[in-house]
Design a protein around this motif. Structure first.
Motif, short mmCIF file in Angstrom:
data_model
loop_
_atom_site.label_atom_id
_atom_site.label_comp_id
_atom_site.label_asym_id
_atom_site.label_seq_id
_atom_site.Cartn_x
_atom_site.Cartn_y
_atom_site.Cartn_z
N MET A 73 0.81 -1.31 0.15
CA MET A 73 -0.07 0.04 0.10
C MET A 73 0.72 1.29 -0.01
N MET A 74 2.05 1.35 0.62
CA MET A 74 2.86 2.38 0.94
C MET A 74 3.56 2.60 -0.62
N LEU A 75 3.71 1.39 -1.14
CA LEU A 75 4.33 1.57 -2.52
C LEU A 75 3.29 2.17 -3.73
N ALA A 76 2.09 1.59 -3.48
CA ALA A 76 1.12 2.22 -4.38
C ALA A 76 0.92 3.76 -4.22
N TRP A 77 0.79 4.14 -2.89
CA TRP A 77 0.83 5.68 -2.64
C TRP A 77 1.85 6.45 -3.26
N GLY A 78 3.19 5.82 -2.85
CA GLY A 78 4.24 6.17 -3.60
C GLY A 78 4.18 6.68 -4.98
N ILE A 79 3.67 5.63 -5.63
CA ILE A 79 3.56 5.71 -7.13
C ILE A 79 2.46 6.65 -7.53
N LEU A 80 1.52 7.06 -6.78
CA LEU A 80 0.65 8.01 -6.98
C LEU A 80 1.20 9.36 -6.77
N VAL A 81 1.70 9.47 -5.90
CA VAL A 81 2.18 10.73 -5.27
C VAL A 81 3.43 11.12 -6.57
N THR A 82 4.17 10.39 -6.78
CA THR A 82 5.28 10.62 -7.90
C THR A 82 4.40 11.00 -9.02
N PHE A 83 3.56 10.07 -9.52
CA PHE A 83 2.71 10.46 -10.75
C PHE A 83 2.29 11.83 -10.68
N ARG A 84 1.65 12.24 -9.72
CA ARG A 84 1.05 13.45 -9.71
C ARG A 84 1.98 14.74 -9.33
N VAL A 85 3.13 14.40 -8.96
CA VAL A 85 4.01 15.57 -8.82
C VAL A 85 4.66 15.81 -10.24
N VAL A 86 4.78 14.95 -11.00
CA VAL A 86 5.31 15.29 -12.53
C VAL A 86 4.07 16.02 -13.09
N GLN A 87 2.72 15.23 -12.95
CA GLN A 87 1.73 16.08 -13.80
C GLN A 87 1.28 17.53 -13.34
N LEU A 88 1.61 17.62 -12.19
CA LEU A 88 1.40 18.95 -11.80
C LEU A 88 2.31 20.05 -11.91
N ASN A 89 3.58 19.66 -12.39
CA ASN A 89 4.60 20.33 -12.56
C ASN A 89 5.30 20.42 -14.06
N GLY A 90 4.49 19.98 -14.97
CA GLY A 90 4.91 19.52 -16.28
C GLY A 90 5.59 20.98 -16.76
N ARG A 91 4.42 22.08 -16.74
CA ARG A 91 4.84 23.20 -17.46
C ARG A 91 6.19 23.87 -16.84
N GLU A 92 6.01 24.09 -15.37
CA GLU A 92 7.11 24.80 -14.84
C GLU A 92 8.45 24.06 -14.51
N ARG A 93 8.48 22.76 -14.55
CA ARG A 93 9.56 22.08 -14.36
C ARG A 93 10.29 21.63 -15.69
N PHE A 94 9.46 21.12 -16.65
CA PHE A 94 9.72 20.62 -18.08
C PHE A 94 9.63 21.39 -19.00
N GLY A 95 8.86 22.24 -19.01
CA GLY A 95 8.62 23.27 -20.18
C GLY A 95 7.64 22.79 -21.24
N ILE A 96 6.50 21.69 -20.60
CA ILE A 96 5.47 21.22 -21.71
C ILE A 96 4.38 21.53 -20.91
N ARG A 97 3.35 21.35 -21.96
CA ARG A 97 2.09 21.65 -21.40
C ARG A 97 1.54 21.00 -20.09
N GLN A 98 1.00 21.67 -19.34
CA GLN A 98 0.29 21.19 -17.96
C GLN A 98 -0.60 20.07 -18.07
N TRP A 99 -0.66 19.00 -17.29
CA TRP A 99 -1.54 17.88 -17.51
C TRP A 99 -2.65 18.07 -16.49
N LEU A 100 -2.34 18.41 -15.26
CA LEU A 100 -3.23 18.76 -14.23
C LEU A 100 -3.16 20.05 -13.73
N THR A 101 -4.30 20.74 -13.69
CA THR A 101 -4.30 22.23 -13.46
C THR A 101 -4.78 22.44 -11.98
#
Length: 734
Positions: A73-101
């Motif tokens: 379960m802790m691994l599943a949450w770790g996967i969810l959190v790392t997934f969302r961190v990338v989705q929420l910071n796509g524009r600011e961190r990587f210079g691509i269009r934001q997935w989650l706003t």
């Protein structure tokens, strides 16, 4: 060149992501996606595709289910959190269009992430026949659900802590996370409204100190506070690391199993690789290249300092008694001459490799034969165990040999095999006891870090690895403290047999005999079988270490060299040279018989113990070009099994013919496990343990019992078993 990413204009509201951007995110999310696939696929791979090797990873007790489910379960949450961190910071961190706003976790996303643990949970509860009754199934399922609840409590506390110090946004905390109970939302909102100016001030001061390119995706440029996702990542990482330390220090006492350690390893990989990838992907620096540089540099430094290698411990050599094979073969207490055997009779055992299956089958055959001669027949019981002059064991067969041979006592008042009838089954139980959990503990807690930073391995802990964990499990199981030199005592007098644990030198391919006997280099075959005493003069070796070296199964146990020795050879499994133990047994016999006159040579019974069915040769079939990628490995493995078996059969037949020409009688019996689904690992399930008992009964009383008849007839030529053997018209199998 300051690392800034060109700004990307905001996209129209609710417009779908182009496929080009989706593919970019697929690359950026490669770590959590890969870990999610591994977590989902692990039970299916273990139970269906690689069942002999990995199936018993999922054999766990109630506490094992609890810890595994919590870790998953802790691994599943770790996967969810790392997934969302990338989705929420796509524009600011990587210079691509934001997935989650919007930083709001949907119920759907949470359910999808938590559903990743379902295959592992169900496999731990129901696989391998572990839930045969409703009571057992409910108890196991309850343990898994308890692990889920415990993980949710830990995760909720971590979420509360993250919200206490995170920036304030327009969406209240209770609305950003789906909560099943009202009070949980209320507590989140209370934490959201709680003011900690000093803590937030320090975090903001830290955020201001970071350069803008570096801080992108980590720190909110408005508040200079870390983003909530980053804070939650840190707190979940702390929780995961706390669980890791807990299992590191007390895992064996708490019933933590191998599958739990494997999930913990996945947790470590998820966080380490995701953190590094999130930082490097902004600069388009390949993660694989970074890992390659770190591991190669670490290995180079560790190799230069001598800290990267794997070692085994040798001890100062005591006064070592010479053990002559000829005197061992003719010890009067062993050969026990009688009217049927005026020159006596002696037994030689060669037992093959094969992990815990080989250990258990070896112990079962040897204790089973001893029990048969103690309890069956009207005549005086025959001391089968005391007739054994040599046991030559390989890999798992060496482990079974260790537990059986530990039953001999070098006591002139009570010599020989002294295990009472009611303790014979304890030997088999010791051989069947799993070691996979010990190996998994060492992989996660010692060998994983050795890959990246072996230079932290100081002299006191360089020995700690999965090999030492395996031998320590054997040592504590039966309190086996003796060394090779200790087991030389009483061999020539017939109070215990000689033992050869067969290993191989990785660099030269030569067999290395870790033996309690001397053996001269053969003048007949010309084989250069090196011995421990020859290679490591003035040194001794613990028996459990010798067995571990002989059982260095590929990748499961590391190739090791002696600590504090100028000898640089690495020792690996004896199965690379001869997986059946026949070669060294015949060399030892040739050495011993060369010094014995024919009129003093006892009759010889050679017992082969094979832990897997040999079967017939597999059929060939047409293959595509891709087959060429693994055809060499297939050929090597075939030579290691079928090729060695044919070679040993020919060598054994030739030896028997040569001795018959001299007037020496040689009998051969082979006890081969002929059941199915035998494991290749160091753990057995209940069905596999039962199969050991059932197969032994078949070898005694089934239609294919001529090998037992051969053994019985060798010791008791006038018994009904001997008459039955004559009626079958068969000899023991080669």
């Amino acid at each position: 060149m300051n690392g800034a990413v060109p700004p990307v204009p905001p996209a129209p509201a609710h417009s779908p992501l182009p496929w080009r951007v989706r593919l970019q995110y697929f690359y950026l999310l490669r770590i959590p996606i890969l870990l999610a696939i591994i977590l989902l696929a692990l039970p299916f791979v273990a139970l269906f595709w690689a069942r002999p090797l990995l199936g018993n990873l999922l054999v766990v007790g109630l506490w094992g289910i609890f810890w595994t489910t919590m870790a998953a379960m802790m691994l599943a949450w770790g996967i969810l959190v790392t997934f969302r961190v990338v989705q929420l910071n796509g524009r600011e961190r990587f210079g691509i269009r934001q997935w989650l706003t919007e930083d709001k976790v949907s119920t759907r996303a949470l359910i999808l992430s938590e559903s990743l643990i379902v295959p592992v949970l169900l496999a731990c509860v129901f696989s391998n026949g572990q839930a045969r009754t409703w009571e057992a199934a409910l108890a196991r399922l309850g343990s898994g659900l308890a692990g889920v609840v415990a993980a949710h409590i830990i995760g909720y506390l971590g979420l509360l802590a993250a919200i206490l110090i995170s920036p304030r946004y327009k969406i209240p905390a209770g609305d950003r996370f789906p909560m099943p109970l009202r009070f949980m939302k209320e507590w989140l909102n209370a934490a959201y409204n709680k003011e900690f100016p000093n803590a937030r001030g320090r975090l903001a001061e830290f955020g201001r100190g970071l350069g803008t390119p570096f801080a992108a995706g980590y720190v909110d440029p408005r508040t200079k506070l870390p983003y909530p996702g980053q804070l939650l990542s840190i707190l979940l990482l702390i929780c995961a690391f706390a669980l890791y330390l807990l299992t590191r220090w007390w895992g064996r006492q708490m019933g933590v199993s191998a599958i739990t350690y494997l999930v913990l390893l996945l947790i470590l990989l998820n966080w380490i690789l995701s953190i590094v990838a999130f930082f490097l992907d902004r600069y388009r620096f390949p993660l694989l290249f970074f890992l390659l540089v770190v591991t190669v540099l670490g290995n180079w430094i560790g190799n230069w300092t001598g800290q990267a290698d794997h070692y085994f411990e040798i001890t100062q050599r005591k006064t070592v008694l010479p053990v002559d094979p000829g005197k061992t073969l003719t010890a009067r207490a062993r050969v026990s001459p009688d009217a049927d055997h005026p020159r006596g009779r002696v037994t030689i055992v060669a037992t093959a490799g094969g992990g815990i299956q080989a250990a258990a089958w070896t112990a079962q055959v040897l204790t089973g034969l001893e029990r048969q001669f103690r309890t069956s027949g009207p005549d005086k019981p025959v001391p089968f165990a005391d007739s054994i002059a040599l046991i030559s064991g390989v890999s798992g067969g060496a482990a079974g040999t260790l537990f059986f041979a530990n039953g001999y006592a070098d006591d002139p008042a009570h010599p020989g095999f002294t295990v009472p009838d009611n303790k014979l089954d304890d030997i088999v139980a010791a051989a069947e006891k799993p070691s996979l959990d010990d190996i998994a503990w060492a992989i996660v807690n010692a060998d994983f870090w050795r890959i990246f930073a072996p230079y932290f391995k100081l002299r006191g802990n360089r020995l700690i690895d999965r090999g030492q964990a395996l031998e320590e499990g054997w040592r504590t199981r039966e309190n086996i403290q003796a060394t090779l030199a200790d087991w030389r005592e009483g061999v020539e007098q017939g109070r215990r047999p000689s033992v050869i644990f067969n290993a191989t030198l990785a660099e030269s391919g030569e067999p290395l005999l870790l033996a309690t006997t001397d053996i001269r280099r053969s003048q007949v075959s010309g084989l250069a079988q090196r011995t421990f005493s020859e290679l490591y003069s003035n040194s001794d070796l613990r028996l459990v270490t010798a067995v571990r070296l002989a059982a260095t199964y590929p990748f499961v146990t590391p190739a090791s060299r002696a600590l504090d020795s100028t000898t640089e050879y690495h020792v690996v499994d004896g199965g690379y040279y001869d997986n059946y133990g026949v070669s060294s047994a015949l060399e030892w016999l040739r050495d011993g018989l060369s010094s014995i006159p024919v009129d003093r040579t006892p009759d010889i019974l050679i017992i082969q113990i094979r832990s897997f069915p040999s079967g017939g040769p597999p059929k060939g079939k047409g293959e595509g070009w891709f087959y060429q990628t693994w055809a060499p490995l297939t050929a090597l493995m075939s030579v290691r099994t079928a090729g060695q078996l044919v070679r040993d059969r020919d060598a054994l037949a030739s030896f028997a013919e040569q001795q018959a020409a001299r007037g020496v009688h040689v009998s051969v019996a082979t006890f081969e496990f002929q059941g199915s689904e035998a494991p290749f690992s160091w753990k057995m399930n209940d069905d596999q343990i039962k199969a050991i008992r059932d197969q032994w009964q078949q070898r005694l009383y089934g239609t294919n019992n001529q090998d037992w008849l051969q053994v019985s007839c060798f010791f008791r030529p006038h018994s009904t078993d001997c008459a039955a053997l004559a009626q079958t018209g068969k000899k023991g199998a080669w």
